[in-house]
Scaffold this motif. Structure first.
Motif, mmCIF file in Angstrom:
data_model
loop_
_atom_site.group_PDB
_atom_site.id
_atom_site.type_symbol
_atom_site.label_atom_id
_atom_site.label_comp_id
_atom_site.label_asym_id
_atom_site.label_seq_id
_atom_site.Cartn_x
_atom_site.Cartn_y
_atom_site.Cartn_z
ATOM 1 N N ALA A 157 0.834 -1.203 0.000
ATOM 2 C CA ALA A 157 0.000 0.000 0.000
ATOM 3 C C ALA A 157 0.871 1.258 0.000
ATOM 4 O O ALA A 157 0.565 2.242 -0.686
ATOM 5 C CB ALA A 157 -0.927 -0.010 1.214
ATOM 6 N N LEU A 158 1.957 1.246 0.743
ATOM 7 C CA LEU A 158 2.883 2.381 0.754
ATOM 8 C C LEU A 158 3.528 2.588 -0.607
ATOM 9 O O LEU A 158 3.634 3.716 -1.097
ATOM 10 C CB LEU A 158 3.972 2.157 1.807
ATOM 11 C CG LEU A 158 3.578 2.350 3.265
ATOM 12 C CD1 LEU A 158 4.706 1.902 4.173
ATOM 13 C CD2 LEU A 158 3.228 3.804 3.537
ATOM 14 N N ILE A 159 3.968 1.491 -1.224
ATOM 15 C CA ILE A 159 4.572 1.563 -2.553
ATOM 16 C C ILE A 159 3.572 2.142 -3.551
ATOM 17 O O ILE A 159 3.917 2.990 -4.390
ATOM 18 C CB ILE A 159 5.032 0.163 -2.999
ATOM 19 C CG1 ILE A 159 6.204 -0.312 -2.132
ATOM 20 C CG2 ILE A 159 5.424 0.149 -4.476
ATOM 21 C CD1 ILE A 159 6.522 -1.788 -2.290
ATOM 22 N N THR A 160 2.338 1.687 -3.461
ATOM 23 C CA THR A 160 1.284 2.119 -4.376
ATOM 24 C C THR A 160 1.039 3.616 -4.264
ATOM 25 O O THR A 160 1.005 4.339 -5.274
ATOM 26 C CB THR A 160 -0.016 1.348 -4.062
ATOM 27 O OG1 THR A 160 0.214 -0.051 -4.255
ATOM 28 C CG2 THR A 160 -1.158 1.801 -4.952
ATOM 29 N N LEU A 161 0.893 4.111 -3.049
ATOM 30 C CA LEU A 161 0.604 5.531 -2.860
ATOM 31 C C LEU A 161 1.770 6.405 -3.312
ATOM 32 O O LEU A 161 1.569 7.443 -3.949
ATOM 33 C CB LEU A 161 0.272 5.793 -1.392
ATOM 34 C CG LEU A 161 -0.183 7.210 -1.039
ATOM 35 C CD1 LEU A 161 -1.416 7.616 -1.837
ATOM 36 C CD2 LEU A 161 -0.466 7.315 0.461
#
Length: 356
Positions: free
Chosen positions: A39-43
């Motif tokens: 989720a961090l990578i995505t954002l």
């Protein structure tokens, strides 16, 4: 411009060579840790909203609640929970197996009870499940109709994994909202889908990443062989779908073999290379993505009253779609999550190293 929307991801998986093996071997806690990291990578990649199209143990439903509550940073997540598939069908290792109209109704109700934001069903076989062909028909039309009816009663949309023609037709006639992959769509099915307002999420990366890395990337040969059988068809189908006027929402199937969670921009670059205009491509990853996710009243465009989901790009992606590789600011709900002061870099040379 509006924040990007990836219409098909698997946050609980970090692009292993064999997704089924990772799902089988991970504990619920490990899958949750992977999902939070992804989720961090995505954002950070400018993707402010995702549709998560399946995870074991409903870990991404819990993650979506944690992000919404401000416990963890991440994109807005609409999560399907577990996929619904026939006994032994595609994705059974991360799904609920059900056969017959009554059983699939029960399965849908169970996922809704756990908080599914939409329902994901399997209309055909797939590339990543051993022992099934991508084009084989799975759920019958009456089973798919029951799935759609139950989901729509609850105000939820239905996305359907569908590669083979018969399965795609069954899904469209059953009233599904989205066809995932859709490699064997043809002119007759385009017309049917357009008449019913069905969306297509083409997921070019789902097969192109497998074909590009192959067995040298550690991917099992049976997966590589199936991906090769569908790769050319996926590209030709998308060009024909756009020419026909079908609704398109961008999605990558991130989390599948060597297909990273920051790869949406590369999917968009590929869409333009196939023949879509930059404007069509950008809309597929913003406005149309929001409609497909059931979030058009919240995000997808920059308008008064909507969430402050936006990115700032160094360049004009309407002139050169590759400018999206130079995202210098990411904001979600009006809060800055990444800026050029912290991370001014070209995403094309700083892609996440995926697990092998």
């Amino acid at each position: 411009m509006p924040g990007l929307i990836n219409g098909h991801v698997h946050l609980a998986n970090d692009a292993p060579a064999d997704l089924a093996a990772q799902v089988r071997d991970d504990s619920t806690a490990t899958a949750a840790f992977r999902a939070a990291a992804n989720a961090l990578i995505t954002l950070a990649a400018g993707i402010t909203t995702v549709k998560d199209c399946g995870a074991a143990d409903n870990v991404v439903i819990d993650l979506s609640r944690a992000v919404e509550a401000g416990i963890l940073p991440g994109p807005r997540i609409v999560a399907a929970g577990r996929v619904i598939t026939m006994t032994g069908g595609h994705g059974h290792f991360m799904g609920v197996e059900a056969d017959g109209v009554d059983a699939v109704r029960t399965a849908v109700r169970g996922e809704l009870k756990k908080g599914a934001g939409f329902i994901k069903a399997m209309a055909t076989g797939g590339v990543l499940t051993s022992g099934v062909r991508p084009t084989q028909t799975a759920f019958r039309q009456d089973e798919l109709s029951a799935i759609v009816e139950e989901a729509h009663h609850a105000g939820r949309r239905v996305s359907t994994h569908a590669i083979g023609r018969e399965g795609i037709e069954n899904a469209i006639l059953a009233g599904v909202d989205t066809i995932e992959h859709g490699f064997h769509l043809d002119a007759e099915l385009f017309a049917l889908a357009i008449e019913r307002g069905t969306y297509l999420v083409p997921t070019l990366s789902a097969v192109s990443c497998i074909v590009a890395h192959g067995e040298a990337g550690g991917i099992p040969s049976w997966i590589v062989d199936k991906a090769h059988s569908e790769a050319d068809r996926s590209r030709a189908m998308l060009r024909a779908a756009v020419d026909a006027g079908m609704n398109i929402a961008a999605g990558t199937d991130a989390g599948t073999p060597l297909n990273p969670h920051d790869g949406l921009v590369e999917e968009l670059v590929e869409m333009v290379a196939i023949g879509l205009t930059p404007e069509q491509t950008l809309l597929s990853a913003t406005r149309e993505g929001a409609y497909n996710a059931g979030l058009s009243d919240i995000t997808g465009t920059l308008e008064t009253g909507k969430a402050g989901d936006l990115i700032v790009v160094d360049g004009d992606p309407l002139q050169d779609i590759a400018a999206l590789r130079r995202i210098v600011l990411v904001a979600k709900d009006g809060s800055i999550h990444r800026s050029s002061l912290e991370m001014s870099r070209d995403l094309s040379t700083h892609r996440t190293e995926v697990s092998r």
